[in-house]
Design a protein around this motif. Structure first.
Motif, PDB file in Angstrom:
ATOM      1  N   TRP A   1      -8.823  -1.064  -5.008  1.00 37.30           N
ATOM      2  CA  TRP A   1      -9.620   0.118  -5.346  1.00 37.30           C
ATOM      3  C   TRP A   1      -8.728   1.178  -5.977  1.00 37.30           C
ATOM      4  O   TRP A   1      -9.030   1.750  -7.013  1.00 37.30           O
ATOM      5  CB  TRP A   1     -10.292   0.658  -4.072  1.00 37.30           C
ATOM      6  CG  TRP A   1     -11.081   1.899  -4.343  1.00 37.30           C
ATOM      7  CD1 TRP A   1     -12.349   1.959  -4.855  1.00 37.30           C
ATOM      8  CD2 TRP A   1     -10.658   3.245  -4.138  1.00 37.30           C
ATOM      9  NE1 TRP A   1     -12.725   3.267  -4.984  1.00 37.30           N
ATOM     10  CE2 TRP A   1     -11.717   4.080  -4.560  1.00 37.30           C
ATOM     11  CE3 TRP A   1      -9.487   3.821  -3.650  1.00 37.30           C
ATOM     12  CZ2 TRP A   1     -11.634   5.464  -4.495  1.00 37.30           C
ATOM     13  CZ3 TRP A   1      -9.410   5.200  -3.592  1.00 37.30           C
ATOM     14  CH2 TRP A   1     -10.475   6.015  -4.006  1.00 37.30           C
ATOM     15  N   TRP A   2      -7.604   1.405  -5.329  1.00 38.96           N
ATOM     16  CA  TRP A   2      -6.677   2.445  -5.800  1.00 38.96           C
ATOM     17  C   TRP A   2      -6.153   2.110  -7.203  1.00 38.96           C
ATOM     18  O   TRP A   2      -6.037   2.980  -8.064  1.00 38.96           O
ATOM     19  CB  TRP A   2      -5.525   2.564  -4.805  1.00 38.96           C
ATOM     20  CG  TRP A   2      -4.608   3.723  -5.053  1.00 38.96           C
ATOM     21  CD1 TRP A   2      -3.418   3.703  -5.703  1.00 38.96           C
ATOM     22  CD2 TRP A   2      -4.813   5.082  -4.651  1.00 38.96           C
ATOM     23  NE1 TRP A   2      -2.868   4.957  -5.732  1.00 38.96           N
ATOM     24  CE2 TRP A   2      -3.694   5.821  -5.099  1.00 38.96           C
ATOM     25  CE3 TRP A   2      -5.835   5.741  -3.957  1.00 38.96           C
ATOM     26  CZ2 TRP A   2      -3.566   7.199  -4.871  1.00 38.96           C
ATOM     27  CZ3 TRP A   2      -5.696   7.112  -3.746  1.00 38.96           C
ATOM     28  CH2 TRP A   2      -4.579   7.810  -4.189  1.00 38.96           C
TER      29      TRP A   2
ATOM     30  N   THR B   1       0.831  -1.210   0.000  1.00 37.86           N
ATOM     31  CA  THR B   1       0.000   0.000   0.000  1.00 37.86           C
ATOM     32  C   THR B   1       0.860   1.252   0.000  1.00 37.86           C
ATOM     33  O   THR B   1       0.641   2.170  -0.800  1.00 37.86           O
ATOM     34  CB  THR B   1      -0.908   0.006   1.251  1.00 37.86           C
ATOM     35  OG1 THR B   1      -1.535  -1.259   1.349  1.00 37.86           O
ATOM     36  CG2 THR B   1      -1.948   1.095   1.146  1.00 37.86           C
TER      37      THR B   1
ATOM     38  N   ARG C   1      -7.367   5.015  -9.322  1.00 41.72           N
ATOM     39  CA  ARG C   1      -6.469   6.149  -9.208  1.00 41.72           C
ATOM     40  C   ARG C   1      -5.121   5.980  -9.881  1.00 41.72           C
ATOM     41  O   ARG C   1      -4.478   6.957 -10.235  1.00 41.72           O
ATOM     42  CB  ARG C   1      -6.230   6.462  -7.721  1.00 41.72           C
ATOM     43  CG  ARG C   1      -7.461   6.976  -7.010  1.00 41.72           C
ATOM     44  CD  ARG C   1      -7.924   8.268  -7.659  1.00 41.72           C
ATOM     45  NE  ARG C   1      -8.985   8.897  -6.909  1.00 41.72           N
ATOM     46  CZ  ARG C   1      -8.777   9.719  -5.884  1.00 41.72           C
ATOM     47  NH1 ARG C   1      -7.568   9.989  -5.507  1.00 41.72           N
ATOM     48  NH2 ARG C   1      -9.790  10.266  -5.259  1.00 41.72           N
TER      49      ARG C   1
ATOM     50  N   CYS D   1      -5.849  -1.384  -1.930  1.00 45.06           N
ATOM     51  CA  CYS D   1      -4.924  -1.467  -3.071  1.00 45.06           C
ATOM     52  C   CYS D   1      -5.677  -1.728  -4.369  1.00 45.06           C
ATOM     53  O   CYS D   1      -5.398  -1.110  -5.398  1.00 45.06           O
ATOM     54  CB  CYS D   1      -3.900  -2.580  -2.868  1.00 45.06           C
ATOM     55  SG  CYS D   1      -2.625  -2.150  -1.702  1.00 45.06           S
TER      56      CYS D   1
ATOM     57  N   LEU E   1       1.250   4.225  -2.906  1.00 44.60           N
ATOM     58  CA  LEU E   1       0.936   5.635  -2.680  1.00 44.60           C
ATOM     59  C   LEU E   1       2.135   6.541  -2.923  1.00 44.60           C
ATOM     60  O   LEU E   1       1.993   7.614  -3.494  1.00 44.60           O
ATOM     61  CB  LEU E   1       0.410   5.840  -1.251  1.00 44.60           C
ATOM     62  CG  LEU E   1      -0.931   5.157  -0.962  1.00 44.60           C
ATOM     63  CD1 LEU E   1      -1.334   5.376   0.486  1.00 44.60           C
ATOM     64  CD2 LEU E   1      -2.006   5.698  -1.892  1.00 44.60           C
TER      65      LEU E   1
END
Lengths: 130, 342, 296
Positions: free
Chosen positions: B335-336, B178, B340, B333, B182
């Motif tokens: 979802w991101w 994670t 994103r 993770c 990021l």
């Protein structure tokens, strides 16, 4: 087989340059009836040029009756441009030489000679079209 | 995708599993001998008169370094996994742009992440499970004799035995992934992962674990079993009681001395220079007299502790907490990655 | 024939900033499309939307008739060579090809191997040891051997030296003939695209300024030079792209379908580069100035 080349600075579109190079080769007897033109893939790979440009040039030559495609094999020359004109080349060249000598004697430098030739050539060409 | 994941992972995997195999080999050779030594030693001292405390103490001293070493290995392993398997897993791809190479093959991002996380995450948990199993088995004899210094519920031993290391590894791995996703930089991700994981591992036994189950509260009579000893302050001659958990292996959270009126006190009013607790009575059998005297004066000890038999409930609860956190991080993770990441 | 790329009011926002807005395109298949614009104009955003790496904020986009990135079949039809042509430094060329074979249902292994051999690359070489040009060729090989119908390339030659650039473009165009690919490639330099593209999109400040077949664009854009004249006094069918004036002379770049009869004008042809620069400068004057890279 001939090899194409492109002049970036000529201002002439690439497709027209290809057409002219084939005509030139036909006139000079470099290409004769039955000869094969480079495949589109070969031209494209050699010049890094858009395939449609090559296709367009070949279509134009085809329209003029100079070449014909044989499906699956390639494009072949069907007619030459040497016939009558090639014989006349010698005499014409001599005339031009004589004219050039005259121009020099009249005091024209290279640039002026080129300018007078090109302008006369263009006007004549335009009159022909009109 | 499995092939690619394995190809990228194989060096790191070989290093860890190779190290574990070596460790397992060493433990497999020394473990039975250790158990044997302990059994024969115990049998010897029993036949020679019954008091084995000297042997136990010696046995522990002799094996303390090995005990600490294997414990350290299993303590460090989850952190290493988070650091070297978790943090670079995605961040290195993002750093070099290779995620775009893979995403533009005929594979969805979800599948890409699922295979990467699944394969590496399971390997992380398997490695820790194996390591924990080997260490728990090897140190079972030493653990028995170490309860006084290292209770099973204490942070050192508890964290390094049973099933919790698997939870730790899963969490450290998910945390690394994670963070890497990021911050998008492998080295930075490794630094942050390590910092956060260490902070969590310190906070867990000190702040969280004591409250996972309601502790036992008891007010007990002063006796040998709840007292480590008496402590005298040389400046003012004040005497304090040093309490210990009622049974070996219990986890004492806090203790408080109360007087006859039930009031909490720090110092007890008993003389160490004369009477029942005078220095002459320091011998063991006479200590009982001293304790009896303190009891007679009405002093009791109130203590909060967790009994030693709560080891497994604690293990399962804590493993559950870490695993749930790992699952939550993994969900984030995914979802991101879908929404994103680019 | 289905369109290679169709966009309707397509837009993408990052936070408050629109990276691409109100983009409407209809590009037929079979073209080599050049997407040109200054850095940060939104080229990468448009390409990422087309390959399904990004979802649009507004509008719709369809690539080869399907929604980008919607399923495995759609992903198989579109190849993408990302900016800076990323490869795995630690993996060999053979391993990259294996990666392609494992991840793509339509992978053409013979083609990939043949290409690597023709490029004279050692299959056992690690990608990290390759030159920039070789790495780009490896990425291109992965893109081609996937056997897509549309190949998208984001600034593929930006980091390459002239020779490597030429070789890359040769390989790319050869593949378009061989496999009847449609191609979309972006560049911030028109010179990269001049010979190779027959369709052009000029993107400046997150908006499409002009899009169309190169030949048609060149045929309908002219430079007019003549005595000083106000922009407003040009015929209505002549769309002024750029205008500059001195005290005696005016120069306009205009777009018109109709022939130009006004004898006051000297009409000259535009090169593709002139045309693109004219559109870039227009937006520079009306909006804030885009970051233009120095010509290499």
């Amino acid at each position: 087989m001939i090899e194409f080349h492109l002049d970036e600075r000529s201002g002439v579109s690439p497709y027209l340059q290809l057409v002219r190079q084939v005509r030139q080769a036909l006139r000079l007897g470099l290409l004769q009836e039955g000869d094969q033109l480079p495949t589109v893939k070969e031209v494209v790979a050699g010049l890094a040029i858009n395939p449609n440009t090559v296709l367009k040039a070949y279509r134009e030559l085809e329209r003029e009756g100079l070449v014909a495609p044989r499906p699956g094999v390639g494009t072949f020359v069907t007619r030459t441009l040497t016939d009558a004109s090639l014989a006349a080349h010698g005499a014409l060249r001599q005339d031009l030489r004589r004219w050039l000598t005259k121009a020099r004697r009249a005091g024209l430098d290279d640039e002026s000679i080129e300018a007078i030739f090109m302008t006369t050539f263009r006007t004549a060409a335009q009159e022909d079209i009109a | 995708m499995i092939w690619l994941t394995w190809r990228q992972f194989r060096t790191a995997a070989t290093a860890v599993f190779g190290g574990l195999a070596a460790l397992a080999a060493i433990l497999a050779v020394t473990g039975p001998r250790l158990a044997d030594d302990y059994a024969t030693g115990l049998a010897d001292c029993t036949t020679q008169g019954g008091d084995c405390s000297m042997f136990v103490q010696r046995f522990f001293n002799e094996n303390q370094s090995g005990f600490l070493a294997v414990t350290a290995v299993i303590l460090v392993l989850p952190a290493l996994i988070g650091l070297f398997w978790g943090a670079p897993l995605i961040s290195r791809e993002l750093e070099t742009g290779t995620h775009r190479l893979v995403w533009n093959q005929s594979i969805t991002r979800t599948r890409w992440l699922a295979v990467k996380l699944g394969l590496t995450g399971l390997a992380a948990m398997a490695a820790t499970a194996l390591c924990s199993l080997a260490v728990t088995w090897w140190s079972s004899t030493v653990d028995q004799v170490a309860t006084e210094n290292f209770p099973r519920l204490g942070s050192l031993v508890f964290d390094a035995r049973g099933v919790v290391p698997i939870g730790y590894a899963a969490f450290a791995f998910a945390l690394g992934v994670t963070v890497g996703m990021l911050v998008r930089r492998a080295q930075l991700a490794m630094a942050i992962t390590l910092t956060v994981f260490v902070a969590v591992q310190i906070a867990m036994p000190t702040l969280v674990r004591p409250h996972l189950l309601p502790p036992t509260r008891a007010t007990v009579e002063i006796s040998h079993s709840v007292l480590d000893g008496l402590m005298r302050n040389p400046e003012n001659d004040a005497v304090r009681l040093q309490a210990k958990a009622p049974k070996d292996g219990d986890w004492l959270l806090s203790s408080q001395t109360v007087d006859a009126a039930g009031k909490a006190v720090d110092d007890i009013n008993v003389s160490l220079s004369s009477g029942a607790c005078a220095p002459a009575t320091v011998e063991q059998d006479r200590m009982a007299t001293c304790f009896a005297e303190i009891s007679r004066l009405g002093y009791r000890v109130q203590m909060t502790y967790h009994a030693a038999n709560r080891f497994w409930p604690f293990q399962w609860i804590e493993t559950g907490i870490y695993t749930t956190s790992a699952v939550a991080l993994t969900g984030f993770c995914f979802w991101w990655t879908r929404r994103r990441l680019s | 024939m289905t369109a290679a790329l169709q966009a309707q009011g397509l837009g993408r926002r990052y936070g408050k900033r629109w990276a691409l807005s109100d983009c409407t395109l209809d590009i037929p298949a079979g073209h080599v499309v050049g997407l040109v614009g200054p850095n940060g104009a939104g080229k990468t955003t448009l390409l990422n939307l087309a390959s399904g790496q990004l979802a649009p904020t507004t509008g719709t986009i369809r690539v080869l008739g399907g929604r980008p990135g919607s399923d495995r079949a759609q992903m198989g039809k579109v190849g993408f060579v990302a900016q800076d042509t990323p490869t795995y430094a630690g993996l060999t060329i053979t391993e990259h090809l294996k990666l392609g074979a494992k991840l793509n249902p339509r992978w053409d292994d013979a083609l990939a191997r043949e290409r690597i051999e023709r490029l004279g690359l050692d299959p056992a070489q690690r990608a990290g040891k390759l030159s920039g040009g070789q790495r780009a060729q490896l990425a291109l090989t992965l893109g081609i051997a996937k056997r897509p119908e549309l190949l998208i390339l984001d600034e593929p030659v930006a980091a390459l030296d002239p020779l490597a650039r030429r070789e890359f473009m040769q390989g790319l165009l050869e593949a378009t003939v061989e496999h009847e690919l449609s191609v979309v490639l972006s560049s911030h330099l028109v010179s990269d695209l001049e010979r190779t593209c027959d369709y052009l999109i000029v993107l400046v400040d997150s908006r499409v300024q002009v899009a169309g077949e190169v030949e048609e664009l060149l045929a309908t854009h002219h430079r007019l030079t003549g005595p000083q004249r106000d922009t407003g006094r040009l015929p209505a069918d002549q769309q002024v792209i750029s205008a500059s004036h001195t005290d005696r002379q005016s120069t306009f770049i205009i777009r018109t379908e109709a022939p130009i009869h006004d004898p006051a004008w000297t009409v000259s042809q535009l090169s593709l580069e002139d045309l693109v620069l004219a559109y870039m400068n227009t937006t520079a004057r009306t909006h804030h100035r885009p970051v233009l890279e120095a010509q290499r």
